[in-house]
Motif scaffolding. Structure first.
Motif, PDB file in Angstrom:
ATOM      1  N   ILE A  73       0.819  -1.216   0.000  1.00  0.00           N
ATOM      2  CA  ILE A  73       0.000   0.000   0.000  1.00  0.00           C
ATOM      3  C   ILE A  73       0.851   1.264   0.000  1.00  0.00           C
ATOM      4  N   LEU A  74       1.710   1.421   1.014  1.00  0.00           N
ATOM      5  CA  LEU A  74       2.464   2.661   1.133  1.00  0.00           C
ATOM      6  C   LEU A  74       3.419   2.868  -0.034  1.00  0.00           C
ATOM      7  N   ASP A  75       4.135   1.812  -0.414  1.00  0.00           N
ATOM      8  CA  ASP A  75       5.045   1.945  -1.554  1.00  0.00           C
ATOM      9  C   ASP A  75       4.280   2.129  -2.856  1.00  0.00           C
ATOM     10  N   THR A  76       3.083   1.576  -2.919  1.00  0.00           N
ATOM     11  CA  THR A  76       2.246   1.763  -4.110  1.00  0.00           C
ATOM     12  C   THR A  76       1.860   3.227  -4.260  1.00  0.00           C
ATOM     13  N   ILE A  77       1.541   3.880  -3.150  1.00  0.00           N
ATOM     14  CA  ILE A  77       1.200   5.299  -3.197  1.00  0.00           C
ATOM     15  C   ILE A  77       2.359   6.096  -3.781  1.00  0.00           C
ATOM     16  N   ILE A  78       3.566   5.780  -3.319  1.00  0.00           N
ATOM     17  CA  ILE A  78       4.750   6.491  -3.811  1.00  0.00           C
ATOM     18  C   ILE A  78       4.984   6.180  -5.281  1.00  0.00           C
ATOM     19  N   ASN A  79       4.819   4.918  -5.668  1.00  0.00           N
ATOM     20  CA  ASN A  79       5.049   4.526  -7.055  1.00  0.00           C
ATOM     21  C   ASN A  79       4.048   5.149  -8.017  1.00  0.00           C
ATOM     22  N   GLU A  80       2.888   5.522  -7.496  1.00  0.00           N
ATOM     23  CA  GLU A  80       1.874   6.134  -8.353  1.00  0.00           C
ATOM     24  C   GLU A  80       2.121   7.619  -8.561  1.00  0.00           C
ATOM     25  N   THR A  81       3.018   8.218  -7.789  1.00  0.00           N
ATOM     26  CA  THR A  81       3.317   9.644  -7.934  1.00  0.00           C
ATOM     27  C   THR A  81       4.751   9.798  -8.408  1.00  0.00           C
ATOM     28  N   PHE A  82       4.979  10.748  -9.325  1.00  0.00           N
ATOM     29  CA  PHE A  82       6.291  10.821  -9.976  1.00  0.00           C
ATOM     30  C   PHE A  82       6.995  12.159  -9.811  1.00  0.00           C
ATOM     31  N   ASN A  83       6.263  13.187  -9.484  1.00  0.00           N
ATOM     32  CA  ASN A  83       6.926  14.478  -9.317  1.00  0.00           C
ATOM     33  C   ASN A  83       6.133  15.333  -8.351  1.00  0.00           C
ATOM     34  N   GLY A  84       6.651  16.498  -8.037  1.00  0.00           N
ATOM     35  CA  GLY A  84       6.025  17.367  -7.057  1.00  0.00           C
ATOM     36  C   GLY A  84       4.659  17.870  -7.450  1.00  0.00           C
ATOM     37  N   LYS A  85       4.287  17.702  -8.711  1.00  0.00           N
ATOM     38  CA  LYS A  85       2.974  18.175  -9.153  1.00  0.00           C
ATOM     39  C   LYS A  85       1.871  17.167  -8.854  1.00  0.00           C
ATOM     40  N   ASP A  86       2.262  15.911  -8.650  1.00  0.00           N
ATOM     41  CA  ASP A  86       1.262  14.894  -8.339  1.00  0.00           C
ATOM     42  C   ASP A  86       0.639  15.181  -6.977  1.00  0.00           C
ATOM     43  N   LYS A  87      -0.644  14.857  -6.845  1.00  0.00           N
ATOM     44  CA  LYS A  87      -1.366  15.149  -5.613  1.00  0.00           C
ATOM     45  C   LYS A  87      -1.756  13.855  -4.895  1.00  0.00           C
ATOM     46  N   ILE A  88      -1.581  13.863  -3.568  1.00  0.00           N
ATOM     47  CA  ILE A  88      -2.019  12.744  -2.738  1.00  0.00           C
ATOM     48  C   ILE A  88      -3.017  13.290  -1.726  1.00  0.00           C
ATOM     49  N   TYR A  89      -4.210  12.705  -1.706  1.00  0.00           N
ATOM     50  CA  TYR A  89      -5.259  13.134  -0.783  1.00  0.00           C
ATOM     51  C   TYR A  89      -5.529  12.006   0.212  1.00  0.00           C
ATOM     52  N   LEU A  90      -5.406  12.303   1.479  1.00  0.00           N
ATOM     53  CA  LEU A  90      -5.650  11.320   2.537  1.00  0.00           C
ATOM     54  C   LEU A  90      -7.092  11.481   3.011  1.00  0.00           C
ATOM     55  N   ALA A  91      -7.961  10.549   2.592  1.00  0.00           N
ATOM     56  CA  ALA A  91      -9.404  10.646   2.866  1.00  0.00           C
ATOM     57  C   ALA A  91      -9.854   9.516   3.780  1.00  0.00           C
ATOM     58  N   THR A  92      -9.054   9.214   4.775  1.00  0.00           N
ATOM     59  CA  THR A  92      -9.451   8.193   5.751  1.00  0.00           C
ATOM     60  C   THR A  92     -10.642   8.698   6.562  1.00  0.00           C
ATOM     61  N   ASP A  93     -11.247   7.817   7.340  1.00  0.00           N
ATOM     62  CA  ASP A  93     -12.498   8.136   8.020  1.00  0.00           C
ATOM     63  C   ASP A  93     -12.375   9.389   8.896  1.00  0.00           C
ATOM     64  N   PRO A  94     -13.471  10.145   9.029  1.00  0.00           N
ATOM     65  CA  PRO A  94     -13.429  11.414   9.778  1.00  0.00           C
ATOM     66  C   PRO A  94     -13.577  11.231  11.280  1.00  0.00           C
ATOM     67  N   ASP A  95     -12.684  10.425  11.870  1.00  0.00           N
ATOM     68  CA  ASP A  95     -12.707  10.251  13.317  1.00  0.00           C
ATOM     69  C   ASP A  95     -11.277  10.081  13.812  1.00  0.00           C
ATOM     70  N   ARG A  96     -11.132   9.794  15.093  1.00  0.00           N
ATOM     71  CA  ARG A  96      -9.808   9.706  15.708  1.00  0.00           C
ATOM     72  C   ARG A  96      -8.946   8.636  15.053  1.00  0.00           C
ATOM     73  N   GLU A  97      -9.531   7.472  14.782  1.00  0.00           N
ATOM     74  CA  GLU A  97      -8.759   6.388  14.171  1.00  0.00           C
ATOM     75  C   GLU A  97      -8.368   6.742  12.743  1.00  0.00           C
ATOM     76  N   GLY A  98      -9.293   7.372  12.005  1.00  0.00           N
ATOM     77  CA  GLY A  98      -8.974   7.792  10.646  1.00  0.00           C
ATOM     78  C   GLY A  98      -7.857   8.809  10.612  1.00  0.00           C
ATOM     79  N   GLU A  99      -7.838   9.710  11.604  1.00  0.00           N
ATOM     80  CA  GLU A  99      -6.780  10.719  11.671  1.00  0.00           C
ATOM     81  C   GLU A  99      -5.434  10.068  11.957  1.00  0.00           C
ATOM     82  N   LEU A 100      -5.430   9.038  12.787  1.00  0.00           N
ATOM     83  CA  LEU A 100      -4.198   8.294  13.063  1.00  0.00           C
ATOM     84  C   LEU A 100      -3.649   7.657  11.796  1.00  0.00           C
ATOM     85  N   ILE A 101      -4.540   7.025  11.045  1.00  0.00           N
ATOM     86  CA  ILE A 101      -4.109   6.359   9.814  1.00  0.00           C
ATOM     87  C   ILE A 101      -3.534   7.375   8.834  1.00  0.00           C
ATOM     88  N   ALA A 102      -4.215   8.510   8.675  1.00  0.00           N
ATOM     89  CA  ALA A 102      -3.729   9.558   7.779  1.00  0.00           C
ATOM     90  C   ALA A 102      -2.363  10.067   8.225  1.00  0.00           C
TER      91      ALA A 102
END
Length: 645
Positions: A73-102
């Motif tokens: 998962i984590l390395d896949t996120i990096i492999n999907e982005t190639f330069n500083g223009k690529d955007k990564i949005y962390l949309a985990t659940d809107p609660d305490r556990e989701g914030e931890l994961i993000a």
């Protein structure tokens, strides 16, 4: 893995569940995003790190990225982005556990030089909500993260102290674990069972009479003597003797008023689970799974909440639907009841349909259909005026016997406005008012003997409802607590009821003797309140954790493995004996083979065998480690395998 040209912009959106990822991936085809390019939605499948140990002196937690998560998962996120223009949005659940994961994902990305991740929030999985969130990315809430990590460290600390001693004391009975939320929940069930066992039934009598008012005949009414209908045998006999064969004359009077209840509160997690369990007759764990599916499909809002309010936009949409389908006079003019739950975390909405006019198709699985209809009907009910009645209260007053007046009350409710009864979820109750005479003849029928009944055991839904009332646990813990207790063998399911086993009773007896605070309801609630303060930035994480250590340090320290020498002061290394767990000095000396160096409790990366003995001190071991060439170790070189918070 998706392979694209480096010149093509990639937007990566990270959520928790694969099902939600598929739903949002389909939405993104039609969403006008801030930047053009392809979208890739990746599911973290929950937490990406695990707490592997704590350094008790400073109460610091050591977290490790799970190897399969890091690679898949984590390395896949990096492999999907190639330069500083690529955007990564962390949309985990809107609660305490989701914030931890993000936060954990962002920490890993930054360690790899990727600093473009942004936090986005949406309370419902709809195209409109996702599009709005992407236009307004925010930041990770460090206070929520601190609260989440404080909770993880505290639970781990509690678990070490209680579980180790518990397994040692009750090993013959195979006691498996204790926990900050698990143990008080079990204590609730044990206390209830003790109430049932110690309950002493009491007999009481009632006096039944009959009378007729206009065309209304009542042959089974209980007579009130003073302020009670429960009588002793002697009192019931005295009342019986006071009635001649042709009855007694009671004077009649009537009062009138209008009555209308307030709308109920919208569903929070506990109320939703409880009502949906009633509707479906399914266990709470199954209902929780159904709720998760409905959320991921975009049919309902986020399901782990203790809020009982909805957004102004949703309220307007629901009011419009009610006005168009029932009439403007059916729309509640006051807000639905929003009684706050003890220590509630109201960061998001109550549970409601994302579109109030949506009715699921008949091909929907029956459980999903029933749960959705329950939520939809309740949401409409909470948004509509309640039935309005013209209430007639008739009082029949008899003679005084032994200084207490005999009386009968009759209540008739004439419906003035249907209100939420129009939904058809409840039967309309309309009663004609009675023509009231000045007096009426009342005949004695019989005395009836009955007994008080013991309380019933808690169902899983009853248990979490009681936990909510006491402030124990949070929405994210409620659904699985009964499953945990069942799997441990601490309780058994008797129909819908949870009944403690002998093992469960022994566990609580032990806990109350050795760790009384851990099963004290007020103390557990106080801890939850302190964690909420951390989440709101009103208390420091370290202050809270050091207080936990102060309260439980001795008990926890005594239960730590005797083979652990300590932690390296600068490297993320734990130092353990190879020796067996026997505490006999001669036995340990005979079996000693050296010290092992681990990342937490799980990865052995090196060993110390030369120039050491079972009497080696931590300082001596640290000096030897510093002289070792550990730079080539991939676990040391990769500083993200274990990190400290």
């Amino acid at each position: 893995m998706l392979r694209v040209s480096k010149s093509l912009l990639i937007n990566v959106l990270v959520v928790e569940s694969p099902s939600k990822a598929r739903t949002i991936q389909a939405y993104l085809k039609n969403i006008s995003t801030p930047k053009r390019g392809q979208w890739k939605v990746i599911a973290s499948r929950g937490h990406v790190t695990q707490l592997v140990d704590i350094e008790a002196k400073e109460m610091k937690g050591y977290f490790q990225y799970m190897p399969n998560v890091r690679e898949e998962i984590l390395d896949t996120i990096i492999n999907e982005t190639f330069n500083g223009k690529d955007k990564i949005y962390l949309a985990t659940d809107p609660d305490r556990e989701g914030e931890l994961i993000a936060s954990d994902i962002d920490h890993y990305l930054r360690s790899k030089g990727v600093e473009t991740a942004q936090r986005v929030f949406f309370n419902e999985v709809t195209q409109k909500a996702v599009a709005a969130a992407l236009l307004k990315p925010g930041k990770i809430d460090s206070d929520l993260v601190d609260a989440g990590n404080a909770r993880r460290v505290t639970d781990y600390y509690f678990g070490i102290g209680a579980s180790t001693k518990l397994r040692s004391a009750l090993r013959a009975n195979e006691a498996k674990s204790a926990g900050r939320v698990q143990s008080p929940a079990l204590a609730l069930l044990v206390d209830r069972q003790n109430e049932i066992k110690t309950f002493e039934s009491e007999q009481y009598h009632s006096a039944r009479v009959s009378y007729q008012l206009d065309d209304y005949i009542d042959k089974t009414t209980g007579l009130t003597w003073g302020k009670t209908t429960r009588l002793s045998k002697e009192e019931a006999e005295a009342i019986k003797k006071a009635f001649p064969e042709d009855g007694l004359v009671f004077k009649c009077s009537a009062e009138y008023h209008e009555a209308q209840a307030k709308p109920p509160a919208y569903f929070d997690t506990v109320t939703c689970l409880k009502e949906c369990c009633k509707a479906t007759k399914l266990p709470i764990e199954e209902v929780s799974k159904v709720l998760q599916k409905l959320f991921e499909k975009g049919h309902i809002t986020y399901i782990r909440t203790d809020a009982t309010t909805i957004s102004p936009e949703a309220a307007q949409e629901i009011a419009k639907f009610i006005k168009e389908n029932y009439g403007s006079d059916f729309v509640a003019t006051d807000k639905a009841r929003t009684k706050k739950v003890l220590h509630a975390q109201e960061a998001h909405e109550a549970i409601r349909p994302t579109l109030i006019n949506r009715q699921l198709c008949s091909s929907t699985p029956p459980a999903e259909l029933l749960v959705y209809d329950t939520i939809r009907t309740h949401t409409l009910n909470a948004s509509m005026v309640q039935p309005q009645y013209h209430v007639q209260t008739i009082k029949l007053t008899g003679p005084v016997i032994k200084k207490k007046e005999l009386s009968i009350s009759v209540v008739r409710k004439a419906l003035l406005h249907q209100g939420s009864l129009a939904l058809g979820s409840r039967d309309s109750k309309h009663e004609k008012h009675i023509k009231v005479p000045k007096s009426v003849n009342v005949q004695f029928v019989e005395t009836v003997c009955a007994s008080t009944k013991p309380p019933t055991p808690y169902s899983a839904a009853d248990m979490i409802d009681k936990m909510k009332q006491l402030g124990i646990g949070r929405p994210s813990t409620y659904a699985n607590i009964s499953k945990t207790l069942l799997s441990r063998g601490y309780v058994e399911a008797h129909g819908n009821y949870l009944v403690p086993t002998k093992l469960g009773m022994s566990v609580i007896e032990f806990m109350r003797h050795v760790f009384p605070d851990w099963v004290d309801y007020k103390f557990t609630s106080k801890l939850e309140k302190q964690l909420d303060k951390i989440a709101r930035g009103k208390q420091k994480k370290k202050t809270f954790l050091m207080k936990v250590k102060e309260d439980f340090g001795n008990a926890v320290a005594e239960s730590r493995p005797k083979s652990r020498l300590g932690v390296h002061p600068t490297l993320n290394l734990w130092i353990y004996k190879y020796a067996a767990t026997s505490e006999d000095p001669e036995d340990q000396k005979r079996k000693f083979k050296g010290w092992r160096l681990t990342m937490g409790d799980v990865r052995i990366i090196a060993s110390l065998s030369r120039g050491v003995s079972s009497a080696t001190t931590l300082e001596e071991a640290v000096q030897l480690i510093n002289e070792m060439d550990l730079k080539d170790s991939r676990y040391i070189a990769d500083g993200n395998s274990v990190f400290m918070l």
